[in-house]
Design a protein around this motif. Structure first.
Motif, short mmCIF file in Angstrom:
data_model
loop_
_atom_site.label_atom_id
_atom_site.label_comp_id
_atom_site.label_asym_id
_atom_site.label_seq_id
_atom_site.Cartn_x
_atom_site.Cartn_y
_atom_site.Cartn_z
N TYR A 95 33.97 -25.95 5.04
CA TYR A 95 33.22 -26.43 3.88
C TYR A 95 32.54 -25.25 3.21
O TYR A 95 31.83 -24.49 3.88
N VAL A 113 36.56 -27.90 0.09
CA VAL A 113 36.85 -28.16 1.51
C VAL A 113 38.28 -27.69 1.77
O VAL A 113 39.19 -27.97 0.99
N ALA A 159 29.84 -30.24 -0.27
CA ALA A 159 30.66 -29.03 -0.43
C ALA A 159 31.22 -28.84 -1.84
O ALA A 159 31.56 -29.80 -2.52
N GLU A 218 31.10 -33.08 3.43
CA GLU A 218 32.12 -33.38 2.41
C GLU A 218 31.43 -33.63 1.07
O GLU A 218 31.87 -33.14 0.03
#
Ligand code: SAM
Length: 311
Positions: free
Chosen positions: A235, A223, A220, A217
């Motif tokens: 991702y 997402v 990335a 997370e």
């Protein structure tokens, strides 16, 4: 049929995809294998029988077929099976393979109508590969992956089961390999099911995917969540793509499950994680039951579907 009018189970989940184990046989012996729930059988479904099952699936609105096993490429009639299914005009036909025989078949499979390929590969390290699979064919798998990536088929994905203290430190290396070859990396949580051979192994090496999700997370650029694919997260990082498959204790995974399975001995399997609610479809097919009767059996199996993990 759109999603609103699809056949739904008692939990309002449409049935959109069918995963068919076309053989229980395999050319590797992975230490964690859940055998897709079923052990090898003496007799396998013929290409015509598989075609019949897909025809029924089409009648009830299933859009996607995935061929699996065992190892699906072990079947010498794999191209014929793919061709027959392709004649039914599904939105998507895919295969999950360990890749050992992929270089040999990929071109023919693409010609036959295959749309997508997932290759299961947990490591690029020869010793670890041998430990996990009891096979020394890693080089063949790599050749298969490269052949698939050059074949024009899109997407090619690598399925990597993440295992604590075995390969969890290899994710970056695998992601680099994927990016170089235009492949999507799919990270899979190590699963404990009734049919796993070695539950001590699973307990010892289960890796907490939540930690990984947090890390991805943060890294990335974007997402995305795939709602009708069991709520999987995707991702997008540095022009590459990582997807997470996290079924354990995951009520969202179950809530958004739209998949039905067929075992190598011709039984409809309503849930990956259960083996006590299978519905025989191959016997009625062999008894020449009518399409309407067979369709009722499919609907009966769909009616048995229920989330394994409920909220
Ligand atoms: N032989 C084919 C292959 O290797 O892709 C298809 C069958 S294999 C059972 C299908 C997928 O299930 C593979 O990606 C494999 O890694 C995964 N798998 C098997 N046992 C598992 C487990 N206990 N936990 C998570 N994934 C598992």
């Amino acid at each position: 049929m759109d999603i609103e009018t699809k056949v739904k189970d008692r939990y309002e989940r449409p049935t959109l995809s069918l995963r068919i184990s076309i053989t229980g046989r395999c050319n590797v012996n992975c230490v964690y294998c859940h055998h897709d729930g079923i052990l090898p059988q003496k007799s396998e479904m013929t290409p015509d029988e598989i075609y019949q099952i897909c025809k029924l699936a089409k009648m009830i609105g299933i859009e996607k077929i995935r061929l699996s096993g065992g190892e699906p490429l072990i079947r010498k009639d794999i191209v014929e099976i793919t061709e027959k299914i392709a004649s039914l005009d599904f939105k998507d036909i895919s295969i999950t393979t360990n890749g050992i025989l992929l270089e040999k078949y990929v071109e023919e499979l693409v010609k036959a109508g295959l749309n997508r390929i997932n290759v299961s590969l947990d490591t690029l390290d020869y010793d670890l590969y041998k430990y996990i699979t009891k096979s020394n064919k890693l080089e063949d798998v790599k050749k298969g992956i490269l052949a698939a990536s050059k074949s024009g088929i899109n997407p090619v994905k690598i399925n990597m089961v993440v295992m604590k203290d075995l390969n969890h430190n290899e994710i970056d290396e695998m992601f680099e390999f994927c990016k170089e070859n235009n492949i999507i990396l799919q990270l899979i949580e190590l699963l404990k099911t009734e049919s796993c051979d070695d539950t001590d192994f699973i307990n010892k090496h289960h890796y907490n995917i939540n930690e990984l999700e947090e890390e991805l997370e943060n890294k990335a650029d974007t997402v995305k969540t795939r709602e009708f694919m069991q709520d999987r997260k995707k991702y997008y990082i540095d022009n590459g793509e990582i997807e997470i498959v996290k079924p354990m204790d995951n009520t969202k995974f179950c809530k958004n499950c739209t998949r039905l399975r067929i075992t190598p001995n011709g039984k409809i399997k309503p849930c990956l994680l259960k083996n006590d609610n299978l519905v025989d479809i191959i016997t009625p097919i062999r008894e020449n039951k009518t399409l309407e009767e067979l369709k009722e059996i499919f609907l009966y199996a769909i009616n048995k579907r229920e989330p394994y993990y409920k909220s």
